[in-house]
Design a protein around this motif. Structure first.
Motif, PDB file in Angstrom:
ATOM      1  N   ALA A   7      33.835  11.617 -37.751  1.00 34.03           N
ATOM      2  CA  ALA A   7      34.364  10.558 -36.796  1.00 34.03           C
ATOM      3  C   ALA A   7      32.863   9.830 -36.616  1.00 34.03           C
ATOM      4  N   ILE A   8      33.147   8.435 -36.514  1.00 42.78           N
ATOM      5  CA  ILE A   8      32.197   7.228 -36.379  1.00 42.78           C
ATOM      6  C   ILE A   8      32.009   6.558 -35.329  1.00 42.78           C
ATOM      7  N   GLY A   9      32.899   6.835 -34.340  1.00 41.98           N
ATOM      8  CA  GLY A   9      32.970   6.084 -33.002  1.00 41.98           C
ATOM      9  C   GLY A   9      34.192   6.605 -32.283  1.00 41.98           C
ATOM     10  N   LYS A  10      34.150   6.279 -30.804  1.00 40.78           N
ATOM     11  CA  LYS A  10      35.352   6.495 -29.861  1.00 40.78           C
ATOM     12  C   LYS A  10      35.162   5.306 -29.015  1.00 40.78           C
ATOM     13  N   VAL A  11      36.373   5.111 -28.398  1.00 38.16           N
ATOM     14  CA  VAL A  11      36.450   4.230 -27.220  1.00 38.16           C
ATOM     15  C   VAL A  11      37.417   4.557 -26.072  1.00 38.16           C
ATOM     16  N   SER A  25      40.911  14.267 -34.842  1.00 44.24           N
ATOM     17  CA  SER A  25      40.722  13.301 -34.245  1.00 44.24           C
ATOM     18  C   SER A  25      41.128  13.160 -32.826  1.00 44.24           C
ATOM     19  N   LEU A  26      42.307  13.554 -32.855  1.00 46.27           N
ATOM     20  CA  LEU A  26      42.966  14.061 -31.493  1.00 46.27           C
ATOM     21  C   LEU A  26      42.342  14.717 -30.317  1.00 46.27           C
ATOM     22  N   GLN A  27      41.671  15.924 -31.266  1.00 46.72           N
ATOM     23  CA  GLN A  27      41.062  16.975 -30.469  1.00 46.72           C
ATOM     24  C   GLN A  27      39.681  16.260 -29.765  1.00 46.72           C
ATOM     25  N   TYR A  28      39.053  15.681 -30.970  1.00 46.97           N
ATOM     26  CA  TYR A  28      37.736  15.115 -30.274  1.00 46.97           C
ATOM     27  C   TYR A  28      37.934  14.069 -29.242  1.00 46.97           C
ATOM     28  N   ALA A  29      39.163  13.265 -29.408  1.00 39.48           N
ATOM     29  CA  ALA A  29      39.309  12.169 -28.133  1.00 39.48           C
ATOM     30  C   ALA A  29      39.402  12.934 -26.873  1.00 39.48           C
ATOM     31  N   ARG A  30      39.991  14.078 -26.926  1.00 36.81           N
ATOM     32  CA  ARG A  30      40.449  14.821 -25.609  1.00 36.81           C
ATOM     33  C   ARG A  30      39.273  15.416 -24.973  1.00 36.81           C
ATOM     34  N   CYS A  32      36.634  11.956 -24.342  1.00 36.60           N
ATOM     35  CA  CYS A  32      37.031  11.388 -23.106  1.00 36.60           C
ATOM     36  C   CYS A  32      37.959  11.992 -22.406  1.00 36.60           C
ATOM     37  N   PRO A  33      37.234  13.086 -21.570  1.00 36.93           N
ATOM     38  CA  PRO A  33      38.015  14.256 -20.754  1.00 36.93           C
ATOM     39  C   PRO A  33      38.951  13.442 -19.759  1.00 36.93           C
ATOM     40  N   TYR A  34      40.391  14.011 -19.635  1.00 34.98           N
ATOM     41  CA  TYR A  34      41.172  13.312 -18.794  1.00 34.98           C
ATOM     42  C   TYR A  34      41.611  12.037 -18.746  1.00 34.98           C
ATOM     43  N   ALA A  35      40.762  11.128 -19.798  1.00 34.61           N
ATOM     44  CA  ALA A  35      41.168   9.680 -19.576  1.00 34.61           C
ATOM     45  C   ALA A  35      42.503   9.462 -20.391  1.00 34.61           C
ATOM     46  N   LYS A  36      43.187   8.521 -19.582  1.00 34.54           N
ATOM     47  CA  LYS A  36      44.495   8.283 -20.163  1.00 34.54           C
ATOM     48  C   LYS A  36      44.635   7.360 -21.186  1.00 34.54           C
ATOM     49  N   ALA A  37      43.601   6.557 -21.590  1.00 33.15           N
ATOM     50  CA  ALA A  37      43.402   6.020 -22.847  1.00 33.15           C
ATOM     51  C   ALA A  37      42.151   6.228 -23.650  1.00 33.15           C
ATOM     52  N   ALA A  38      42.545   6.462 -25.144  1.00 33.46           N
ATOM     53  CA  ALA A  38      41.136   6.835 -25.778  1.00 33.46           C
ATOM     54  C   ALA A  38      41.470   6.429 -27.241  1.00 33.46           C
ATOM     55  N   SER A  39      40.477   5.951 -28.016  1.00 34.31           N
ATOM     56  CA  SER A  39      40.803   5.640 -29.370  1.00 34.31           C
ATOM     57  C   SER A  39      39.561   6.309 -30.105  1.00 34.31           C
ATOM     58  N   ASP A  74      37.754   7.718 -37.427  1.00 33.71           N
ATOM     59  CA  ASP A  74      37.154   8.644 -38.204  1.00 33.71           C
ATOM     60  C   ASP A  74      36.989   7.901 -39.669  1.00 33.71           C
ATOM     61  N   ASP A  75      36.353   8.365 -40.623  1.00 31.16           N
ATOM     62  CA  ASP A  75      36.244   7.876 -41.903  1.00 31.16           C
ATOM     63  C   ASP A  75      37.653   7.674 -42.802  1.00 31.16           C
ATOM     64  N   ASN A  76      38.327   8.786 -42.546  1.00 30.61           N
ATOM     65  CA  ASN A  76      39.767   8.749 -43.265  1.00 30.61           C
ATOM     66  C   ASN A  76      40.840   8.453 -42.063  1.00 30.61           C
ATOM     67  N   CYS A  77      40.859   8.199 -41.129  1.00 32.68           N
ATOM     68  CA  CYS A  77      42.011   8.084 -40.160  1.00 32.68           C
ATOM     69  C   CYS A  77      41.572   7.401 -38.643  1.00 32.68           C
ATOM     70  N   LEU A  78      42.486   6.923 -38.018  1.00 35.45           N
ATOM     71  CA  LEU A  78      42.291   6.404 -36.725  1.00 35.45           C
ATOM     72  C   LEU A  78      43.427   6.865 -35.828  1.00 35.45           C
ATOM     73  N   ILE A  79      43.031   7.141 -34.556  1.00 27.06           N
ATOM     74  CA  ILE A  79      44.123   7.448 -33.506  1.00 27.06           C
ATOM     75  C   ILE A  79      43.781   6.766 -32.084  1.00 27.06           C
ATOM     76  N   GLY A  80      44.848   6.604 -31.623  1.00 28.22           N
ATOM     77  CA  GLY A  80      44.838   6.079 -30.262  1.00 28.22           C
ATOM     78  C   GLY A  80      45.939   6.411 -29.387  1.00 28.22           C
ATOM     79  N   TYR A  81      45.633   6.630 -27.999  1.00 26.56           N
ATOM     80  CA  TYR A  81      46.787   6.840 -27.004  1.00 26.56           C
ATOM     81  C   TYR A  81      46.387   6.402 -25.888  1.00 26.56           C
ATOM     82  N   SER A  82      47.434   5.911 -25.178  1.00 25.97           N
ATOM     83  CA  SER A  82      47.261   5.087 -23.734  1.00 25.97           C
ATOM     84  C   SER A  82      48.578   5.245 -22.795  1.00 25.97           C
ATOM     85  N   SER A  83      48.314   5.310 -21.742  1.00 26.79           N
ATOM     86  CA  SER A  83      49.573   4.939 -20.665  1.00 26.79           C
ATOM     87  C   SER A  83      49.993   3.626 -20.784  1.00 26.79           C
TER      88      SER A  83
END
Length: 604
Positions: free
Chosen positions: A22-26, A97-102, A105-112, A115-124
Motif C-alpha cells: 500500500a502506498i497511500g490512503k485518503v 486494501s479494503l481491510q487496510y482502508a477500514r 480510516c476507522p468508521y469513516a464512510k468514505a475511504a480510498s 496499492d502498487d497493484n490495485c486501488l479501491i474506494g467506497y463512500s456514502s
C-alpha cells in the motif's frame, strides 16, 4: 494481566500497519458510521464480494452498491491492467486494501486506498458516476514523487518527461481497456535515462473523460516534479506513474519518442557551385514544384488502383470458395453458397459505428468491445472489435470466421462478414436488439418480462441450436463456452448461441478431445473433467447447458453469494438437494423394510 495488555498493544500496532504494498490512503470527509449500524453491514457485504468480482472481470474492474439511502454504500475496485495473468494477486490486493482502508480510516464512510497493484474506494456518496468523478472530483487525490532527480538540463528533461506522460495518457484514453504501459528509450538520447510509464482509467469512462481526467492530474507536473526520477499521481478514476525501472509486465508496452524539447539538428553546411552561374537554391525552387506534382499524381493513381483491387478482391471473396488476404495472412475457405458473407473495408466499419463512439457501445466481452452500427442502406449490425491484448488472437479470429460463416441455423447468431486491417480484427454480426440472456434473468426488474412459457421457449431454442452443433451440422462442433452472456435474444426473444472463438471442430466420427494448453472458458460452467483434466466432448456442452437451465429457472447466477449460503453455489445447492432426496429415500425404504421385518418376525 500484563501479558494480555502487551498482546493487545502489539496487535493494535500490527493492525495499524499498511498492507505490504500500500502506498497511500485518503480518508474522506463524509462523516462516520456506527459500529453496529446498517452502513457497517452494507459495507461488509460489499467487501466480501468485491475482490472476486474484480478479479473475475476481463477488465479487472468492478463496482457495486449495497443498501438504500441514507445507509447506501457505493464502492469500486480496479487492478493494474497487466495483472491479467495473476488473478489471485488481484483478488488478494483488493481484499487487503479494503481491510487496510477500514483499519486506517476507522468508521469513516468514505475511504480510498492506493496499492502498487490495485486501488479501491467506497463512500456514502455516489462515486460510481463516471463523468462527474473524472472531471470534477479531487477528494481522492494522492501523489508521491521520488526525492532523487534526473541529472542534466532541467528544461530538456522536463520536456521529455512531459512528452512521455502526455503520449502515454493519450494512448491509455484511446485503448479499449483505458490502460497502457510505455517507455522512452534513454540509450538513443543523452537527455534522460530510460523511463517507464503507466496510465490507467477505470474502463467505464469514455475516451474523452479518461483523457480529461489524466490531463488534470498531469497538470500537477511542475519544474520540480517533472525532473524527479519517478512519481505517481492517483485519483479514484485515473492515475499515472513513471519510474526509471520497469515496474510492470513489459510484454505489451509501447515506445514513446520525444516530440518536443529535443536539441535542434545542426544546420546543413553551406554548399557552393563555382562552375555554374545559377545558385543551388534557385535550382531547388524551380524543380521542386513539378516534382511534387508528379509525385502527388503518382500516389493518387496508386491509391485508386489499390481501391479498385480491394473492391474486386472483396467481390471475389463472395463468389469463390478460396480467399487469400496476404496482408494479414488470412487464408481460409468460404463455401460458394455463402453469398451473404462479405469482407468489409475498415473505413466502412468506422462510418457504420461513428468511429466506435461510446454512444454506440453495446458492451464489453472477454475478447473486446461490441458496438452497434448501421450501414447506409439502413442495415443494423453488431461489430465485435477484438482487442489486441485479448486472449482471442489470430487463430481464434480465423476459427470463428470459418466456423460461423458455415453454420446456418435459426438459433445461432448470423455472421455477416469480417474485417482485418493491421492490428484490427473485426467480426460483423446481425444486430439483436434485446442483448444477451443474462441482461434479463439476473435483473430483478427485467426478469419479470420472462414468464415461464417464454423461459421454456428459450431453453428449447438453446437446445435446438446445441443439437444442430452436435449432430446435424456437417462437422461436430463443441462450443466450450456456453453461458447466459453468450446467448443473444432477437426482437421476439428467440435465443441465438453466439461467440464461437473457443469452439472446437471435429469430424462426425470423433466425440471427444483434450487440450494440452491452458483450459479456456468460464469455470462456473465447465464440466469437472474439462476443468481438471482438459478433456472436452459434447457432454461438456451438455453440462454447461444444464447449468444454464438452472440459472434460467432460478434467476440466480451459478457463482456469487446467494441465499444458498456463503460457501455454496447453485450447483452445490442442487447437488445437496439431490443428495438429501436420496438420503431421505434411503431412510424411508430402510424404515419400511425394518417394519416389514418386524411384522414377519411376529408372524413366525
Amino acid at each position: 494481566m500484563a501479558g494480555d495488555a502487551l498482546i493487545v498493544i502489539v496487535t493494535s500496532f500490527l493492525l495499524a500497519l499498511p498492507s505490504a504494498t500500500a502506498i497511500g490512503k485518503v480518508c474522506g470527509n463524509a462523516g462516520n458510521y456506527t459500529a453496529n449500524g446498517r452502513y457497517r453491514s452494507n459495507l461488509d457485504s460489499l467487501a466480501a464480494a468485491l475482490p472476486a468480482n474484480t478479479s473475475s472481470s476481463p477488465q479487472l474492474f468492478a463496482n457495486a452498491t449495497a443498501g438504500q439511502a441514507p445507509d447506501a454504500v457505493y464502492a469500486l475496485a480496479l487492478c493494474r491492467g497487466d495483472l491479467t495473468g495473476n488473478l489471485t494477486g488481484c483478488s488478494a490486493c483488493v481484499n487487503g486494501s479494503l481491510q487496510y482502508a477500514r483499519r486506517a480510516c476507522p468508521y469513516a464512510k468514505a475511504a480510498s486506498v492506493y496499492d502498487d497493484n490495485c486501488l479501491i474506494g467506497y463512500s456514502s456518496a455516489n462515486i460510481l458516476v463516471p463523468a462527474y468523478n473524472a472531471t470534477r472530483d479531487t477528494s481522492t487525490l494522492f501523489d508521491y514523487w521520488n526525492s532523487m532527480t534526473i541529472a542534466g538540463n532541467g528544461t530538456l528533461v522536463a520536456a521529455h518527461v512531459d512528452d512521455l506522460l502526455t503520449q502515454t495518457a493519450q494512448q491509455a484514453a484511446s485503448s479499449p481497456r483505458r490502460f497502457v504501459t510505455a517507455y522512452m528509450d534513454g540509450s538513443s538520447n543523452a537527455v534522460i535515462p530510460t523511463l517507464y510509464s503507466l496510465a490507467q482509467c477505470t474502463p467505464d469512462l469514455s475516451a474523452g473523460d479518461c483523457l480529461a481526467c489524466l490531463q488534470r492530474i498531469l497538470g500537477l507536473l511542475n519544474a520540480t516534479t517533472s525532473v524527479s526520477l519517478g512519481g505517481r499521481v492517483l485519483l479514484l478514476r485515473c492515475n499515472f506513474r513513471f519510474e526509471n525501472n520497469m515496474f510492470f509486465d513489459g510484454a505489451q508496452m509501447t515506445q514513446i519518442r520525444p516530440s518536443s524539447g529535443a536539441p535542434a539538428p545542426p544546420p546543413p553546411s553551406p554548399t557552393t557551385n563555382k562552375g555554374s552561374g545559377v545558385k543551388p537554391w534557385v535550382i531547388a525552387v524551380s524543380v521542386a514544384p513539378p516534382v511534387a506534382v508528379v509525385a502527388f499524381c503518382f500516389i493518387l493513381y496508386n491509391r485508386r488502383q489499390r481501391r479498385r483491387f480491394r473492391r474486386g478482391r472483396s467481390k471475389l471473396r463472395q463468389k469463390h470458395p478460396r480467399n487469400n488476404l496476404k496482408g494479414d495472412e488470412l487464408d481460409w475457405e468460404m463455401e460458394t453458397e455463402l453469398s451473404e458473407f462479405s469482407v468489409f473495408d475498415f473505413h466502412q466499419i468506422l462510418e457504420a459505428t461513428d468511429n466506435f463512439s461510446e454512444e454506440n457501445k453495446l458492451g464489453e466481452g472477454g475478447f473486446g468491445p461490441v458496438y452497434k452500427g448501421q450501414f447506409p442502406d439502413g442495415t443494423e449490425i453488431a461489430v465485435k472489435r477484438l482487442a489486441s491484448h485479448s486472449g482471442q488472437g489470430f487463430v481464434e479470429f480465423k476459427n470463428e470466421v470459418q466456423l460461423i460463416a458455415k453454420l446456418q441455423h435459426t438459433n445461432l447468431v448470423r455472421l455477416l462478414g469480417c474485417c482485418s486491417q493491421g492490428e484490427e480484427k473485426i467480426l460483423v454480426y446481425e444486430y439483436l436488439p434485446n442483448k444477451s440472456l443474462d441482461f434479463f434473468i439476473f435483473d430483478e426488474n427485467r426478469k419479470s418480462l420472462l414468464d415461464w412459457k417464454k423461459r421454456l421457449a428459450i431453453i428449447e431454442g438453446i437446445a435446438e441450436g446445441l443439437l444442430y452443433l452436435h449432430k446435424h451440422s456437417r462437422l461436430r462442433v463443441i462450443h466450450r463456452d456456453l453461458k447466459p452472456s453468450n446467448i443473444l435474444l432477437d426482437s421476439e426473444m428467440n435465443p441465438k448461441i453466439s461467440d464461437f472463438g473457443l469452439a472446437k471442430i471435429f469430424s462426425s466420427n470423433n466425440i471427444e478431445g483434450s487440450t494440452t494448453r491452458r483450459v479456456v472458458g468460464t469455470y462456473g460452467y465447465m464440466a469437472p473433467e474439462y476443468a481438471s483434466e482438459g478433456i472436452f466432448s459434447i457432454k461438456s456442452d451438455v453440462f454447461s447447458f444444464g447449468v444454464l437451465i438452472l440459472e434460467i429457472l432460478s434467476g440466480k447466477r451459478n457463482s456469487g453469494n446467494h441465499d444458498y449460503g456463503d460457501f455454496i453455489n447453485i450447483l452445490g445447492y442442487v447437488s445437496l438437494s439431490v443428495y438429501m432426496y436420496h438420503v431421505k429415500s434411503f431412510f424411508v425404504v430402510s424404515y419400511f423394510f425394518y417394519n416389514e421385518n418386524k411384522k414377519c418376525s411376529s408372524l413366525l
